[in-house]
Design an enzyme around this catalytic site. Structure first.
Site, PDB file in Angstrom:
ATOM      1  N   LYS A  22      23.922  48.473  36.665  1.00 18.30           N
ATOM      2  CA  LYS A  22      23.647  48.625  38.107  1.00 18.30           C
ATOM      3  C   LYS A  22      22.262  49.230  38.320  1.00 18.30           C
ATOM      4  CE  LYS A  22      25.356  52.381  40.487  1.00 18.30           C
ATOM      5  NZ  LYS A  22      24.366  53.088  41.285  1.00 18.30           N
ATOM      6  N   ASN A  23      21.978  50.302  37.556  1.00 22.38           N
ATOM      7  CA  ASN A  23      20.750  51.050  37.834  1.00 22.38           C
ATOM      8  C   ASN A  23      19.491  50.378  37.304  1.00 22.38           C
ATOM      9  OD1 ASN A  23      22.310  52.847  39.179  1.00 22.38           O
ATOM     10  ND2 ASN A  23      22.166  54.499  37.663  1.00 22.38           N
ATOM     11  N   CYS A 115      25.516  58.191  47.132  1.00 26.38           N
ATOM     12  CA  CYS A 115      26.626  59.112  46.872  1.00 26.38           C
ATOM     13  C   CYS A 115      26.289  60.512  47.357  1.00 26.38           C
ATOM     14  CB  CYS A 115      26.894  59.182  45.366  1.00 26.38           C
ATOM     15  SG  CYS A 115      28.034  57.942  44.797  1.00 26.38           S
ATOM     16  N   ARG A 120      19.576  65.150  47.516  1.00 29.48           N
ATOM     17  CA  ARG A 120      18.911  63.898  47.180  1.00 29.48           C
ATOM     18  C   ARG A 120      17.667  63.639  48.039  1.00 29.48           C
ATOM     19  NH1 ARG A 120      22.994  59.431  45.025  1.00 29.48           N
ATOM     20  NH2 ARG A 120      21.397  59.321  43.426  1.00 29.48           N
ATOM     21  N   ASP A 305      25.554  61.016  35.170  1.00 32.69           N
ATOM     22  CA  ASP A 305      26.547  60.019  35.577  1.00 32.69           C
ATOM     23  C   ASP A 305      27.763  59.997  34.645  1.00 32.69           C
ATOM     24  OD1 ASP A 305      24.997  59.380  37.716  1.00 32.69           O
ATOM     25  OD2 ASP A 305      24.329  57.438  36.975  1.00 32.69           O
ATOM     26  N   ARG A 397      31.285  50.024  44.184  1.00 25.74           N
ATOM     27  CA  ARG A 397      29.828  50.169  44.283  1.00 25.74           C
ATOM     28  C   ARG A 397      29.181  50.076  42.905  1.00 25.74           C
ATOM     29  NH1 ARG A 397      28.012  55.296  46.061  1.00 25.74           N
ATOM     30  NH2 ARG A 397      26.164  54.218  45.386  1.00 25.74           N
TER      31      ARG A 397
HETATM   32  C1  UD1 Z   1      19.215  57.760  39.543  1.00 20.88           C
HETATM   33  C2  UD1 Z   1      20.497  56.986  39.403  1.00 20.88           C
HETATM   34  C3  UD1 Z   1      21.698  57.902  39.363  1.00 20.88           C
HETATM   35  C4  UD1 Z   1      21.519  58.970  38.301  1.00 20.88           C
HETATM   36  C5  UD1 Z   1      20.175  59.680  38.458  1.00 20.88           C
HETATM   37  C6  UD1 Z   1      19.864  60.652  37.341  1.00 20.88           C
HETATM   38  C7  UD1 Z   1      20.086  54.858  40.494  1.00 20.88           C
HETATM   39  C8  UD1 Z   1      20.363  53.962  41.646  1.00 20.88           C
HETATM   40  N1  UD1 Z   1      20.629  56.070  40.526  1.00 20.88           N
HETATM   41  O1  UD1 Z   1      19.303  58.452  40.808  1.00 20.88           O
HETATM   42  O2  UD1 Z   1      22.850  57.108  39.078  1.00 20.88           O
HETATM   43  O3  UD1 Z   1      22.547  59.930  38.431  1.00 20.88           O
HETATM   44  O4  UD1 Z   1      19.107  58.702  38.492  1.00 20.88           O
HETATM   45  O5  UD1 Z   1      19.903  60.014  36.116  1.00 20.88           O
HETATM   46  O6  UD1 Z   1      19.416  54.484  39.554  1.00 20.88           O
HETATM   47  N2  UD1 Z   1      14.705  64.633  43.244  1.00 20.88           N
HETATM   48  C9  UD1 Z   1      13.884  65.352  44.102  1.00 20.88           C
HETATM   49  N3  UD1 Z   1      13.006  64.636  44.866  1.00 20.88           N
HETATM   50  C10 UD1 Z   1      12.911  63.275  44.813  1.00 20.88           C
HETATM   51  C11 UD1 Z   1      13.753  62.572  43.912  1.00 20.88           C
HETATM   52  C12 UD1 Z   1      14.645  63.289  43.143  1.00 20.88           C
HETATM   53  O7  UD1 Z   1      13.944  66.576  44.179  1.00 20.88           O
HETATM   54  O8  UD1 Z   1      12.083  62.708  45.524  1.00 20.88           O
HETATM   55  C13 UD1 Z   1      15.678  65.383  42.409  1.00 20.88           C
HETATM   56  C14 UD1 Z   1      17.131  64.971  42.682  1.00 20.88           C
HETATM   57  O9  UD1 Z   1      17.675  65.640  43.801  1.00 20.88           O
HETATM   58  C15 UD1 Z   1      17.800  65.357  41.386  1.00 20.88           C
HETATM   59  C16 UD1 Z   1      16.693  65.072  40.336  1.00 20.88           C
HETATM   60  O10 UD1 Z   1      15.458  65.030  41.052  1.00 20.88           O
HETATM   61  O11 UD1 Z   1      18.080  66.732  41.385  1.00 20.88           O
HETATM   62  C17 UD1 Z   1      16.851  63.772  39.587  1.00 20.88           C
HETATM   63  O12 UD1 Z   1      17.039  62.722  40.526  1.00 20.88           O
HETATM   64  P1  UD1 Z   1      16.575  61.231  40.214  1.00 20.88           P
HETATM   65  O13 UD1 Z   1      16.334  61.103  38.745  1.00 20.88           O
HETATM   66  O14 UD1 Z   1      15.490  60.868  41.128  1.00 20.88           O
HETATM   67  O15 UD1 Z   1      17.891  60.425  40.607  1.00 20.88           O
HETATM   68  P2  UD1 Z   1      17.985  59.085  41.428  1.00 20.88           P
HETATM   69  O16 UD1 Z   1      16.837  58.200  41.112  1.00 20.88           O
HETATM   70  O17 UD1 Z   1      18.321  59.393  42.843  1.00 20.88           O
END
Ligand code: UD1
Length: 416
Positions: A22-23, A115, A120, A305, A397
């Protein structure tokens, strides 16, 4: 599908075919906006998140044919704003921003959903895009972004490792003028797959999978074909299914090297594991697992995850186990439902301490996020009695044919 009746006390045994990731599929779908030529993508999992991403592309004007593979033609895109009712359904929709800006110089999208596992924020995505030259205004729930001409390549240091922001910056840097270096980039296999796809259609990316990614901007991309990598989280979830039920499983069409940390912990817990080129065999030989002390971390660490599934493993294991969640701050909601089923655990800040329970007991439980839903379904498969699991739409999802695959392994799950 919103409610399930699951008769428990089952041992899960057999073979399962793992679907595409998915990711990896989600960002690759949005990256197709970067080229005017046709793209074919295979091994795309059948999930509601993917259907929403496709609806978003169609809303923008893309033409999509769904056969054995996905055929995407974004040459007809003529809309640069994405409505709230689609964007707020999935977190991944933020990945539309970079490609729209790179190709059309403007994008107007609502803030993304996904989620409920923490705040986020998207500050790192927006920081990266502005570093490369975008002008971004966030007004109410909408992001308005512009760029004059092309993005300009730059060295960008990421203060926090983010999968999503690394992908956003990559998407903007592909068609930029000059070299972009993403330092402290996320190293997840999905990032490597995105880079592999982009390179196959003419991008110039090196270092994906390492802390520093180098992207030399090109002026145009071509069409092409790509096969999505196997889903490592789906694989890990099925391996846990066999572990907690003291069963035996072979996961096929998967990529063992993406699961090294997961396999290391499962073998520490007592599983006998063998791997081949594209399969993983796990055998508990009828034994109860041993509890673990684990922490989630960016790749190659234990994926966040997989956190809820490992908590379930600890809950029914011998001994005291500790799980620490280091990525998202609100990812324990599912644990309250496990307590209803008899789990003995304490939640202290970002840790769950569990005190091995031999048997979980059926209850009436509620899912609140994707991975938590998978964990609660697995817990119901081994609990004594019939569990009613509510709000199970979350599972669709992110897991392709999850119930069918579990039933084939010996589960007894009925849709109510
Ligand atoms: C992606 C995955 C999700 C997985 C996560 C971590 C998808 C669709 N989702 O989510 O399944 O759990 O990686 O492996 O691929 N953060 C900030 N600011 C930002 C972006 C992130 O502070 O602009 C923080 C987040 O709140 C979190 C951390 O960085 O604490 C890591 O998040 P991130 O790696 O960005 O996760 P996602 O890309 O949302």
């Amino acid at each position: 599908m919103n409610q399930l009746s699951i008769t428990g006390n089952k041992t899960l045994n057999g073979n399962v075919i793992i679907s595409g990731s998915k990711n990896a599929a989600l960002p690759i779908l949005f990256m197709t906006i970067l080229t005017k030529e046709k793209i074919k993508i295979s091994n795309v999992p059948n999930l509601t998140d993917i259907q929403i991403a496709l609806k978003l592309l169609i809303h923008l004007g893309a033409k999509i044919k769904q056969k054995n593979n996905l055929q995407i033609d974004t040459s007809t895109i003529n809309i640069f704003n994405a409505p709230n009712y689609l964007i707020n359904k999935i977190r991944a929709s933020i990945w539309i921003l970079g490609p729209l800006l790179a190709r059309f110089g403007q994008a107007h999208i609502s803030l993304p959903g996904g989620c409920k596992i923490g705040d986020r924020p998207i500050d790192l995505h927006l920081y990266g895009l502005t570093q490369l030259g975008a002008i971004i205004n966030v007004k109410g729930k909408y992001i308005h972004a512009y760029i004059k001409g092309r993005f300009q390549g730059k060295y960008i240091f990421m203060e926090k490792i983010s999968v999503g922001a690394t992908i956003t910056i990559m998407s903007a840097a592909i068609l930029a003028q000059g070299l972009t270096i993403i330092d402290n980039a996320a190293c997840e296999p999905e990032i490597i797959d995105v880079a592999k796809f982009l390179n196959s259609i003419g991008a110039n990316i090196t270092g994906a999978g390492n802390k520093k990614i180098y992207i030399q901007g090109v002026s145009k991309l071509t069409g092409g074909k790509h096969t999505i990598i196997p889903d490592r989280i789906e694989t890990g979830t099925f391996l846990i299914a066999a572990t907690i039920s003291q069963g035996y499983i072979i996961c096929h069409q998967t990529e063992p090297k993406h699961l090294k940390t997961v396999l290391m912990y499962l073998s520490k817990s007592g599983a006998k594991i063998r791997t081949g080129k594209d399969w993983i065999e796990l055998d508990m030989r009828g034994k109860r697992p041993k509890s673990l002390n684990v922490q989630t971390a960016p790749y190659p660490g234990l994926p966040t995850d997989m956190q809820s599934q490992f908590t379930l493993l600890n809950i029914i294991s011998q001994g005291i186990g500790i799980i620490t969640e280091n990525i998202f701050e609100n990812r324990f909601i599912y644990a309250i439902e496990l307590i209803k089923m008899g789990a003995k655990l304490k939640i202290k800040n970002n840790t769950i301490i569990s005190y091995g329970t031999q048997n979980l007991i059926a209850s009436n439980i509620f899912c609140s996020d994707l991975r938590g839903a998978a964990t609660l379904i697995l817990a119901s498969c081994i609990a004594i009695g019939i569990t009613i699991v509510n709000h199970t739409y979350h599972i669709e999802r992110g897991y392709d044919s999850f119930l069918q695959k579990l039933n084939k392994l010996g589960a007894d799950i009925k849709i109510i």
